[in-house]
Design a protein around this motif. Structure first.
Motif, PDB file in Angstrom:
ATOM      1  N   GLY A  63     -11.654 118.153  14.640  1.00  0.00           N
ATOM      2  CA  GLY A  63     -11.464 118.351  13.210  1.00  0.00           C
ATOM      3  C   GLY A  63     -10.044 118.151  12.738  1.00  0.00           C
ATOM      4  N   ASP A  64      -9.095 118.131  13.678  1.00  0.00           N
ATOM      5  CA  ASP A  64      -7.692 117.918  13.297  1.00  0.00           C
ATOM      6  C   ASP A  64      -7.460 116.471  12.871  1.00  0.00           C
ATOM      7  OD1 ASP A  64      -7.038 120.521  13.869  1.00  0.00           O
ATOM      8  OD2 ASP A  64      -6.019 120.089  15.759  1.00  0.00           O
ATOM      9  N   ARG A  65      -6.603 116.305  11.873  1.00  0.00           N
ATOM     10  CA  ARG A  65      -6.181 114.966  11.451  1.00  0.00           C
ATOM     11  C   ARG A  65      -4.975 114.544  12.286  1.00  0.00           C
ATOM     12  NH1 ARG A  65      -4.055 115.170   6.165  1.00  0.00           N
ATOM     13  NH2 ARG A  65      -4.265 112.903   5.984  1.00  0.00           N
ATOM     14  N   VAL A  66      -5.083 113.368  12.887  1.00  0.00           N
ATOM     15  CA  VAL A  66      -4.013 112.876  13.763  1.00  0.00           C
ATOM     16  C   VAL A  66      -3.769 111.395  13.491  1.00  0.00           C
ATOM     17  CG1 VAL A  66      -4.442 114.523  15.634  1.00  0.00           C
ATOM     18  CG2 VAL A  66      -5.651 112.317  15.620  1.00  0.00           C
ATOM     19  N   CYS A  67      -2.595 110.948  13.922  1.00  0.00           N
ATOM     20  CA  CYS A  67      -2.338 109.520  14.063  1.00  0.00           C
ATOM     21  C   CYS A  67      -1.975 109.282  15.519  1.00  0.00           C
ATOM     22  CB  CYS A  67      -1.255 109.035  13.118  1.00  0.00           C
ATOM     23  SG  CYS A  67       0.327 109.895  13.219  1.00  0.00           S
ATOM     24  N   ALA A  68      -2.214 108.069  15.998  1.00  0.00           N
ATOM     25  CA  ALA A  68      -2.043 107.833  17.425  1.00  0.00           C
ATOM     26  C   ALA A  68      -1.612 106.405  17.701  1.00  0.00           C
ATOM     27  CB  ALA A  68      -3.346 108.121  18.174  1.00  0.00           C
ATOM     28  N   PRO A 110       9.698 116.349  11.019  1.00  0.00           N
ATOM     29  CA  PRO A 110      10.255 117.208   9.965  1.00  0.00           C
ATOM     30  C   PRO A 110      10.955 116.411   8.862  1.00  0.00           C
ATOM     31  CG  PRO A 110      10.732 118.144  12.115  1.00  0.00           C
ATOM     32  CD  PRO A 110      10.182 116.773  12.355  1.00  0.00           C
ATOM     33  N   LEU A 111      11.571 115.274   9.216  1.00  0.00           N
ATOM     34  CA  LEU A 111      12.233 114.438   8.218  1.00  0.00           C
ATOM     35  C   LEU A 111      11.218 113.767   7.307  1.00  0.00           C
ATOM     36  CD1 LEU A 111      14.896 112.738  10.531  1.00  0.00           C
ATOM     37  CD2 LEU A 111      15.278 114.615   8.915  1.00  0.00           C
ATOM     38  N   VAL A 158      -0.980 114.418  11.607  1.00  0.00           N
ATOM     39  CA  VAL A 158      -0.616 113.713  10.369  1.00  0.00           C
ATOM     40  C   VAL A 158       0.430 114.561   9.646  1.00  0.00           C
ATOM     41  CG1 VAL A 158      -1.428 112.954   8.098  1.00  0.00           C
ATOM     42  CG2 VAL A 158      -2.832 112.542  10.144  1.00  0.00           C
ATOM     43  N   PRO A 159       1.596 114.003   9.348  1.00  0.00           N
ATOM     44  CA  PRO A 159       2.621 114.797   8.670  1.00  0.00           C
ATOM     45  C   PRO A 159       2.102 115.381   7.360  1.00  0.00           C
ATOM     46  CG  PRO A 159       3.574 112.746   9.469  1.00  0.00           C
ATOM     47  CD  PRO A 159       2.082 112.639   9.663  1.00  0.00           C
ATOM     48  N   GLN A 160       2.489 116.611   7.089  1.00  0.00           N
ATOM     49  CA  GLN A 160       2.035 117.312   5.892  1.00  0.00           C
ATOM     50  C   GLN A 160       2.343 116.482   4.651  1.00  0.00           C
ATOM     51  OE1 GLN A 160       3.513 121.285   5.708  1.00  0.00           O
ATOM     52  NE2 GLN A 160       2.576 121.761   3.734  1.00  0.00           N
ATOM     53  N   GLY A 161       1.339 116.309   3.798  1.00  0.00           N
ATOM     54  CA  GLY A 161       1.529 115.582   2.552  1.00  0.00           C
ATOM     55  C   GLY A 161       1.201 114.108   2.613  1.00  0.00           C
ATOM     56  N   LEU A 162       0.898 113.579   3.818  1.00  0.00           N
ATOM     57  CA  LEU A 162       0.597 112.156   3.954  1.00  0.00           C
ATOM     58  C   LEU A 162      -0.905 111.911   3.996  1.00  0.00           C
ATOM     59  CD1 LEU A 162       3.607 111.765   4.410  1.00  0.00           C
ATOM     60  CD2 LEU A 162       3.078 110.331   6.388  1.00  0.00           C
ATOM     61  N   SER A 163      -1.324 110.791   3.437  1.00  0.00           N
ATOM     62  CA  SER A 163      -2.707 110.346   3.529  1.00  0.00           C
ATOM     63  C   SER A 163      -2.952 109.717   4.893  1.00  0.00           C
ATOM     64  CB  SER A 163      -3.006 109.319   2.432  1.00  0.00           C
ATOM     65  OG  SER A 163      -2.274 108.118   2.681  1.00  0.00           O
ATOM     66  N   LEU A 180       2.513 104.719  10.748  1.00  0.00           N
ATOM     67  CA  LEU A 180       3.652 105.308  11.445  1.00  0.00           C
ATOM     68  C   LEU A 180       3.777 104.986  12.939  1.00  0.00           C
ATOM     69  CD1 LEU A 180       3.563 108.930   9.910  1.00  0.00           C
ATOM     70  CD2 LEU A 180       4.932 106.973   9.129  1.00  0.00           C
ATOM     71  N   PRO A 181       2.733 105.162  13.766  1.00  0.00           N
ATOM     72  CA  PRO A 181       2.966 105.216  15.213  1.00  0.00           C
ATOM     73  C   PRO A 181       3.663 104.013  15.825  1.00  0.00           C
ATOM     74  CG  PRO A 181       0.789 106.077  14.694  1.00  0.00           C
ATOM     75  CD  PRO A 181       1.322 105.480  13.435  1.00  0.00           C
ATOM     76  N   GLU A 182       3.159 102.814  15.608  1.00  0.00           N
ATOM     77  CA  GLU A 182       3.709 101.652  16.311  1.00  0.00           C
ATOM     78  C   GLU A 182       5.193 101.459  15.998  1.00  0.00           C
ATOM     79  OE1 GLU A 182       4.091  97.960  18.451  1.00  0.00           O
ATOM     80  OE2 GLU A 182       2.802  99.715  18.642  1.00  0.00           O
ATOM     81  N   THR A 183       5.561 101.548  14.734  1.00  0.00           N
ATOM     82  CA  THR A 183       6.964 101.298  14.396  1.00  0.00           C
ATOM     83  C   THR A 183       7.857 102.474  14.780  1.00  0.00           C
ATOM     84  OG1 THR A 183       6.630 102.045  12.109  1.00  0.00           O
ATOM     85  CG2 THR A 183       6.417  99.698  12.547  1.00  0.00           C
ATOM     86  N   PHE A 184       7.396 103.700  14.597  1.00  0.00           N
ATOM     87  CA  PHE A 184       8.251 104.844  14.912  1.00  0.00           C
ATOM     88  C   PHE A 184       8.428 105.016  16.413  1.00  0.00           C
ATOM     89  CE2 PHE A 184       7.815 105.722  10.490  1.00  0.00           C
ATOM     90  CZ  PHE A 184       8.931 106.474  10.151  1.00  0.00           C
ATOM     91  N   PHE A 185       7.369 104.828  17.196  1.00  0.00           N
ATOM     92  CA  PHE A 185       7.513 104.857  18.658  1.00  0.00           C
ATOM     93  C   PHE A 185       8.495 103.770  19.091  1.00  0.00           C
ATOM     94  CE2 PHE A 185       3.851 107.549  18.641  1.00  0.00           C
ATOM     95  CZ  PHE A 185       3.644 108.062  19.916  1.00  0.00           C
ATOM     96  N   THR A 186       8.340 102.565  18.547  1.00  0.00           N
ATOM     97  CA  THR A 186       9.178 101.432  18.946  1.00  0.00           C
ATOM     98  C   THR A 186      10.638 101.657  18.576  1.00  0.00           C
ATOM     99  OG1 THR A 186       7.329  99.875  18.747  1.00  0.00           O
ATOM    100  CG2 THR A 186       9.546  98.953  18.645  1.00  0.00           C
TER     101      THR A 186
END
Length: 329
Positions: free
Chosen positions: A85-90, A289-290, A111-116, A123-129
Motif C-alpha cells: 500500500g505504500d507509494r514508492v519510486c524505484a 529532504p531537499l 514518494v517524496p511528500q507532496g509529489l505526484s 526521479l530515480p534514474e537521474t538522481f541515482f546517476t
C-alpha cells in the motif's frame, strides 16, 4: 499485465503495447503497481539495439517507476520500513514500461511528500546517476565549481539543482540553444553556454578567472574530452557517463599529468543491488529532504499515455525537451 515491448530493433514505431505475464517478486523484492514510468536515453539505446539488457533483467524497457507496493518479500519490506500500500519510486534494471514491475527493496524510495506519482517517476534514474557520479565519483565539495554538459537533459536539470542545493560554488552548463541556456539559468545555473555558438572551454576559463572548473559531468565524450582536459582545474575531475559524441577521444595526456586531472566514468545499470541500495540510502538521507522542502523540484517536459511510448521516444530523440519525459498508466 499490459507492457510496452520492443518488437524489433529500430525506430520509435517498433514500440508496441502487448500482454505479458505478471512478474513475481522474489527474495528481497517488491511488486509495484506502476502509475508512471520514466523515459531515459538508455531506453532509446536499448530500442535501437545499442544497449544490451543485463543478464537476468527484463527485456521490457524502462529503468524507473513510481506506484504502489502490492506485494513482495514481507520480511525485506519490513526491514526497509515499507509495507503493501505504500507509494514508492524505484530504480530498476528493466521492466519499467509495464503495469506491474518488480524492484529490489533496496532500490525503492518513498514518494517524496507532496509529489505526484508522475513527478516521482522522473526521479530515480537521474538522481541515482547524478549522486553516484557527481558526489561519490566526482567528489564535488561545497564551494567547488561544476560544469554539466547537456544542462536541459533529465540528467542536466537534476545535476544543476542538486549541485546548487549541496553548496557548489559556480554551476555552469552547456545547452544547444539560447532558450535552453536560459532554462539552465532559471534552474539555478550561474552560467550557461550555447555549445553551437560558444567554445565552452574558453567560456569556463574566462568565468573561473583562468583556474578552470573543479568537476565536469560529461554525457558526450568524443572530442569533448580534449576540451575538458584544457578547462578543468588542477586536481579536477572529469566524469563520463555517456558517449553521445563517440567512444574515441584524443587529448593532451601531459596536461593530465601536470594538472593531476582525474578522467573517470561509470555505468549504473549493471551494478549490483547492494551498490544501488547504498545510493538510495544516501539519497533518502541527503536529497529527499531537499525535494520535500521544494529546494529541488522535478522538471517534467511532457507526459504520454503508455500506449504512446513511440511518441515519447520521438520527442527524446528530437532533443527539444527540457527535463524529463514520463509515461502514465
Amino acid at each position: 499485465m499490459k507492457a510496452i515491448e520492443i518488437a524489433q530493433y529500430g525506430a520509435p514505431e517498433v514500440l508496441r503495447l502487448a500482454e505479458r505475464p505478471d512478474p513475481v517478486a522474489g527474495a528481497g523484492e517488491v511488486l509495484i503497481r506502476v502509475a508512471a514510468s520514466g523515459v531515459n536515453r538508455p531506453d532509446v539505446l536499448q530500442r535501437t539495439g545499442n544497449y544490451p539488457v543485463p543478464p537476468g533483467a527484463s527485456d521490457i524497457p524502462g529503468l524507473e517507476v513510481a506506484g504502489t507496493i502490492v506485494g513482495g518479500d514481507a520480511q525485506a519490506m519490513a526491514a526497509a520500513g515499507f509495507k503493501a500500500g505504500d507509494r514508492v519510486c524505484a530504480l530498476v534494471a528493466g521492466g519499467g514500461y509495464a503495469e506491474l514491475c518488480v524492484a529490489p527493496v533496496g532500490q525503492c524510495l518513498p514518494v517524496p511528500q507532496g509529489l505526484s506519482d508522475t513527478e516521482a517517476a522522473s526521479l530515480p534514474e537521474t538522481f541515482f546517476t547524478v549522486w553516484s557520479n557527481v558526489f561519490d565519483r566526482g567528489r564535488l565539495q561545497p564551494g567547488e565549481s561544476f560544469l554539466v554538459q547537456g544542462g536541459t537533459s533529465g540528467i542536466g536539470v537534476t545535476a544543476i539543482q542538486l549541485a546548487k542545493a549541496m553548496g557548489a560554488g559556480m554551476v555552469m552548463a552547456t545547452a544547444g540553444s539560447d532558450a535552453k541556456c536560459m532554462a539552465c539559468i532559471e534552474l539555478g545555473a550561474d552560467q550557461a553556454f550555447n555549445y553551437k555558438t560558444q567554445d565552452f572551454a574558453e567560456e569556463v576559463k574566462q568565468h573561473t578567472g583562468g583556474k578552470g572548473v573543479d568537476v565536469i559531468l560529461d554525457m558526450v565524450a568524443g572530442s569533448y574530452v580534449d576540451r575538458e582536459v584544457k578547462c578543468v582545474a588542477e586536481d579536477g575531475r572529469i566524469v563520463i557517463i555517456a558517449v553521445q559524441g563517440g567512444t574515441k577521444s584524443e587529448f593532451n595526456a601531459g596536461l593530465v599529468l601536470r594538472r593531476r586531472i582525474t578522467v573517470t566514468g561509470s555505468t549504473l545499470r549493471p551494478r549490483p543491488v547492494a551498490f544501488k541500495a547504498a545510493i538510495a540510502a544516501a539519497l533518502k538521507k541527503n536529497v529527499w529532504p531537499l525535494i520535500e522542502a521544494k529546494k529541488i523540484n522535478p522538471v517534467i517536459h511532457s507526459t504520454f499515455a503508455a500506449a504512446e511510448a513511440s511518441k515519447a521516444h520521438t520527442l527524446m530523440e528530437s532533443n527539444q525537451h527540457v527535463g524529463k519525459i514520463v509515461l502514465t498508466w
